[in-house]
Design an enzyme around this catalytic site. Sequence first.
Site, mmCIF file in Angstrom:
data_model
loop_
_atom_site.group_PDB
_atom_site.id
_atom_site.type_symbol
_atom_site.label_atom_id
_atom_site.label_comp_id
_atom_site.label_asym_id
_atom_site.label_seq_id
_atom_site.Cartn_x
_atom_site.Cartn_y
_atom_site.Cartn_z
ATOM 1 N N LYS A 173 -0.850 -15.689 3.807
ATOM 2 C CA LYS A 173 -2.224 -15.466 4.268
ATOM 3 C C LYS A 173 -2.940 -14.631 3.210
ATOM 4 O O LYS A 173 -2.865 -13.411 3.202
ATOM 5 C CB LYS A 173 -2.205 -14.705 5.608
ATOM 6 N N GLU A 248 3.409 -2.489 0.922
ATOM 7 C CA GLU A 248 2.923 -1.907 -0.332
ATOM 8 C C GLU A 248 1.455 -1.578 -0.095
ATOM 9 O O GLU A 248 0.634 -2.484 -0.012
ATOM 10 C CB GLU A 248 3.126 -2.898 -1.480
ATOM 11 N N CYS A 282 -4.181 -0.606 -6.842
ATOM 12 C CA CYS A 282 -3.599 0.497 -6.067
ATOM 13 C C CYS A 282 -2.858 1.469 -6.971
ATOM 14 O O CYS A 282 -2.557 2.576 -6.575
ATOM 15 C CB CYS A 282 -2.660 -0.049 -5.010
ATOM 16 N N GLU A 384 -8.398 7.273 -0.584
ATOM 17 C CA GLU A 384 -8.413 6.178 -1.566
ATOM 18 C C GLU A 384 -9.809 5.579 -1.619
ATOM 19 O O GLU A 384 -10.351 5.168 -0.606
ATOM 20 C CB GLU A 384 -7.399 5.097 -1.190
HETATM 21 O O1 TXE Z 1 -7.310 -4.635 2.695
HETATM 22 P P1 TXE Z 1 -6.631 -5.067 4.026
HETATM 23 P P2 TXE Z 1 -8.778 -4.781 2.352
HETATM 24 C C1 TXE Z 1 -6.888 -0.749 0.004
HETATM 25 C C2 TXE Z 1 -8.200 -0.312 -0.546
HETATM 26 C C3 TXE Z 1 -9.170 -1.142 0.236
HETATM 27 C C4 TXE Z 1 -8.504 -1.101 1.597
HETATM 28 C C5 TXE Z 1 -8.965 -2.214 2.473
HETATM 29 O O2 TXE Z 1 -8.406 1.044 -0.223
HETATM 30 O O3 TXE Z 1 -10.434 -0.531 0.300
HETATM 31 O O4 TXE Z 1 -7.118 -1.274 1.305
HETATM 32 O O5 TXE Z 1 -8.991 -3.412 1.663
HETATM 33 C C6 TXE Z 1 -4.903 -9.039 5.767
HETATM 34 N N1 TXE Z 1 -2.703 -8.717 10.402
HETATM 35 N N2 TXE Z 1 -6.273 -1.808 -0.762
HETATM 36 O O6 TXE Z 1 -9.708 -4.821 3.524
HETATM 37 O O7 TXE Z 1 -7.524 -5.003 5.207
HETATM 38 C C7 TXE Z 1 -6.202 -9.310 5.075
HETATM 39 O O8 TXE Z 1 -6.775 -10.522 5.531
HETATM 40 C C8 TXE Z 1 -2.318 -9.377 9.288
HETATM 41 C C9 TXE Z 1 -5.096 -1.466 -1.508
HETATM 42 O O9 TXE Z 1 -8.771 -5.980 1.490
HETATM 43 O O10 TXE Z 1 -5.420 -4.266 4.033
HETATM 44 C C10 TXE Z 1 -5.740 -9.403 3.626
HETATM 45 O O11 TXE Z 1 -5.168 -10.671 3.391
HETATM 46 N N3 TXE Z 1 -3.015 -9.387 8.127
HETATM 47 C C11 TXE Z 1 -4.257 -2.677 -1.722
HETATM 48 C C12 TXE Z 1 -4.675 -8.328 3.558
HETATM 49 O O12 TXE Z 1 -4.267 -8.108 4.911
HETATM 50 C C13 TXE Z 1 -4.137 -8.642 8.089
HETATM 51 C C14 TXE Z 1 -5.046 -3.823 -2.285
HETATM 52 C C15 TXE Z 1 -5.190 -7.004 2.994
HETATM 53 O O13 TXE Z 1 -6.296 -6.628 3.769
HETATM 54 C C16 TXE Z 1 -4.604 -7.900 9.190
HETATM 55 C C17 TXE Z 1 -6.195 -4.079 -1.450
HETATM 56 C C18 TXE Z 1 -3.832 -7.957 10.396
HETATM 57 N N4 TXE Z 1 -4.197 -7.315 11.507
HETATM 58 C C19 TXE Z 1 -6.790 -3.070 -0.702
HETATM 59 N N5 TXE Z 1 -5.768 -7.278 8.822
HETATM 60 C C20 TXE Z 1 -3.080 -2.445 -2.653
HETATM 61 N N6 TXE Z 1 -2.081 -1.708 -2.193
HETATM 62 O O14 TXE Z 1 -3.040 -2.977 -3.737
HETATM 63 C C21 TXE Z 1 -5.990 -7.608 7.538
HETATM 64 N N7 TXE Z 1 -5.029 -8.436 7.090
#
Ligand code: TXE
Length: 482
Positions: A173, A248, A282, A384
């Site tokens: 996904k 992660e 990250c 963050e």
């Molecule tokens: O990440 P999300 P987002 C951090 C960064 C960013 C924050 C939110 O601070 O501002 O996370 O970013 C899926 N069940 N990082 O909104 O929400 C979602 O569709 C299953 C750090 O992009 O964590 C996407 O595919 N899946 C990070 C994935 O999770 C779910 C890199 C990440 O989304 C879900 C990116 C659920 N309930 C953002 N809700 C890093 N560590 O590199 C969301 N998703």
Amino acid sequence: MEQIRNLIGGEMLASLSGETLDNFNPSTGAVYSKVPDSGEADIDRAVQAATSAFPGWSGTPVNDRVALIMKLADLIDERAEDLAVAESRDQGKPLWLAKAVDIPRASANLRFFAHAVMNTKSVAFTDVNNVVEYINRSPIGPCALISPWNLPLYILTWKIAPCIATGNTAICKPSEMTPMTAGLFSELVIEAGFPPGVINIVHGLGSKAGQALVTHPDVPVISFTGGTKTGGHIAESVAHMFKKTSFELGGKNPNIIFADCDFEKAIRTSLRSSFLNQGEICLCGSRIFVEQSIYDKFVERFVAETDQLVVGDPMSKKSFVGALVSRDHLDKVLSYVELAKKEGGTVLTKTGVEGLSEAHKLGFYMRPTVITGLSPECRVQQEEIFGPVVTITPFTTEEEALTMANGVQYGLSASLWTSDNSRVHRLSKKIQAGTVWVNSWMYRNLRAPLGGMKSSGIGREGGDYSLNFFTETQNVSVSYSS
Ligand code: TXE
């Protein structure tokens, strides 16, 4: 208007509901494609396909699995230009970065884990009392692979490769914000000749398709990369199901610079560790700590170099900072710059983005930003931000640097700049981070463990760490007569 489709059971499909989501080009702010707004029914279809494919795939000889994975890697290399343009247009990162890092790393991920499974070793325990014991590592079943929007194809393949190389099947996904390369990748999976259902990719909202996937009773494994808040929500949702999970998550990584460092290299590398990929990695070093004796010299030079960085059209070779991934994310990052001023900070860098062409006026751009004068406990130094914003704070002793570096809820990575070898080993051990880069940043050996502690997640990815995660471990103890 381009249409992305799901890959389910070897077919490219729209969502069952026919519903779609708008997908934006961050550099212009315009909608340029549509993504399936998949729901529970689409996830069920994908899980069924992955479940049906599992016996055949897990029973396929390793050599045959590896041949298909290598073929897929070759197809990525053949389509590298298209994939890089698609990634840059979809995520906002500079095209040169997608070409140099994201896409080559996608095929490298596949080849690395194909080689890894050809070379796995196991241990056997023998004893004087006529017992021999050996370890079985077996594939588990359909795995949920959830990936974020910052390094879309890079992280998606980082999860797919070990998952399928060890004989599991995958339901992926990707982030709804950056679906494009996963869509192109799906076509390559079919072209490579994978049996239907080995790799499934379902697009849609995290709260809808994502939530249905992670809570599905027939999906025993979850590998998640994304925000700490979302990771916590998923962990809570599935805790009672005892799934095998790897998280992660976010980071607020320190970049600790001593006076005895290689100053030029520290400046040059810190510009990358601060602002590469618009700071949307990250592992970026967003909190810079500089020894007092070189603090003024460092700040003056770093701010001057930052102001020289070009912000603009991701397709331009001159752009170092492209567009942030979405309007909401840009607003979130800018809100932290405003908060910093309220918390007593000083913004030392230029703020206005100049030279944007008419087509990019509505793009999600901001200048890389350096802030000083903040206390280590303030929100801007604790939370963050995930954008091109760094703080610089002086320190006088190792203890002070260490206390500030460790004084956050995160523990993902750190950089340490010094020429004192004793200090390197003394301090690294005390830094609460899964990875410490010394006199460098983002050197990646795919055998090395990657992942964090505290709120940066649970588990490690890379080399045997990934292979062990995607397999169940069994000890067989055999007694035999003397
Ligand atoms: O990440 P999300 P987002 C951090 C960064 C960013 C924050 C939110 O601070 O501002 O996370 O970013 C899926 N069940 N990082 O909104 O929400 C979602 O569709 C299953 C750090 O992009 O964590 C996407 O595919 N899946 C990070 C994935 O999770 C779910 C890199 C990440 O989304 C879900 C990116 C659920 N309930 C953002 N809700 C890093 N560590 O590199 C969301 N998703």
